[in-house]
Design a protein around this motif. Structure first.
Motif, short mmCIF file in Angstrom:
data_model
loop_
_atom_site.label_atom_id
_atom_site.label_comp_id
_atom_site.label_asym_id
_atom_site.label_seq_id
_atom_site.Cartn_x
_atom_site.Cartn_y
_atom_site.Cartn_z
N ASP A 289 49.85 53.78 42.99
CA ASP A 289 48.44 53.40 42.90
C ASP A 289 47.35 54.46 42.99
OD1 ASP A 289 48.86 53.06 45.51
OD2 ASP A 289 47.79 51.19 45.68
N SER A 290 47.78 55.10 44.22
CA SER A 290 46.98 56.15 44.56
C SER A 290 47.03 57.45 43.61
CB SER A 290 47.24 56.80 46.04
OG SER A 290 47.30 55.74 46.71
N LEU B 239 47.82 57.28 40.28
CA LEU B 239 47.17 56.88 39.19
C LEU B 239 45.61 57.36 39.37
CD1 LEU B 239 49.00 53.80 38.11
CD2 LEU B 239 49.02 55.85 36.74
N LYS B 240 45.02 56.88 40.75
CA LYS B 240 43.71 57.17 40.73
C LYS B 240 43.47 58.72 40.88
CE LYS B 240 43.18 54.51 44.49
NZ LYS B 240 42.66 53.91 45.61
N ARG C 75 53.41 48.81 43.41
CA ARG C 75 52.21 49.36 43.78
C ARG C 75 52.40 50.68 44.73
NH1 ARG C 75 47.90 45.46 45.62
NH2 ARG C 75 47.31 47.24 46.87
N VAL D 17 53.26 50.41 33.49
CA VAL D 17 53.42 51.80 33.85
C VAL D 17 54.88 52.00 34.01
CG1 VAL D 17 52.99 53.23 35.88
CG2 VAL D 17 51.36 51.50 35.11
N ILE E 88 50.07 47.93 36.90
CA ILE E 88 51.33 47.96 37.64
C ILE E 88 51.77 46.60 37.46
CG2 ILE E 88 52.39 48.66 39.67
CD1 ILE E 88 50.28 50.66 40.23
N GLY F 214 41.40 51.11 42.32
CA GLY F 214 42.47 50.67 42.89
C GLY F 214 42.71 49.34 42.30
N HIS G 176 42.15 48.39 39.45
CA HIS G 176 42.66 48.43 37.98
C HIS G 176 44.06 48.76 37.95
CE1 HIS G 176 42.44 51.00 33.85
NE2 HIS G 176 42.84 49.59 33.60
N ALA G 177 44.38 49.73 38.98
CA ALA G 177 45.95 50.19 38.94
C ALA G 177 46.54 49.05 39.39
CB ALA G 177 45.80 51.39 40.13
N LYS G 178 46.25 48.24 40.41
CA LYS G 178 47.14 46.96 40.85
C LYS G 178 47.34 46.37 39.74
CE LYS G 178 46.65 42.94 43.63
NZ LYS G 178 45.81 42.17 44.45
N VAL H 189 43.29 55.52 35.92
CA VAL H 189 42.54 54.09 36.19
C VAL H 189 41.07 54.38 36.72
CG1 VAL H 189 44.65 53.00 36.18
CG2 VAL H 189 43.55 54.00 38.44
#
Length: 83
Positions: free
Chosen positions: A29-30, A32-33, A63, A53, A48, A41, A43-45, A38
């Motif tokens: 997740d980090s 992707l940021k 994540r 992803v 995923i 965070g 949005h990443a969650k 994304v």
């Protein structure tokens, strides 16, 4: 009688974006940021957990998956490679 016209398909290659990290690993997740793939965070969650992803060509729903140099992440038709 109809003529057969050969179709020429162009296969579009996915763009590859290389990103370097300064640590031994980074969580998915980090990462992707970091790549600006994304908006947040949260949005990443969501993406995923929804299976949108891929990590090293396999769908990943973790994540906190630890990514290391050489790993690839695919999202939204872009491949991000950790160097």
């Amino acid at each position: 009688m109809t003529k057969k016209i050969p179709l020429k398909l162009k296969i579009k290659e996915k763009p590859v974006v290389e990103k370097s990290i300064q640590t031994e690993y980074i969580k998915l997740d980090s990462f992707l940021k970091l790549c600006d793939a994304v908006q947040s965070g949260g949005h990443a969650k969501i993406i995923i957990q929804d299976g949108e992803v891929k990590v090293n060509s396999e769908v990943c729903t973790q994540r906190a998956k630890k990514l290391r140099s050489g790993d690839t992440v695919e999202f939204d038709n872009v491949i991000y490679k950790i160097v």
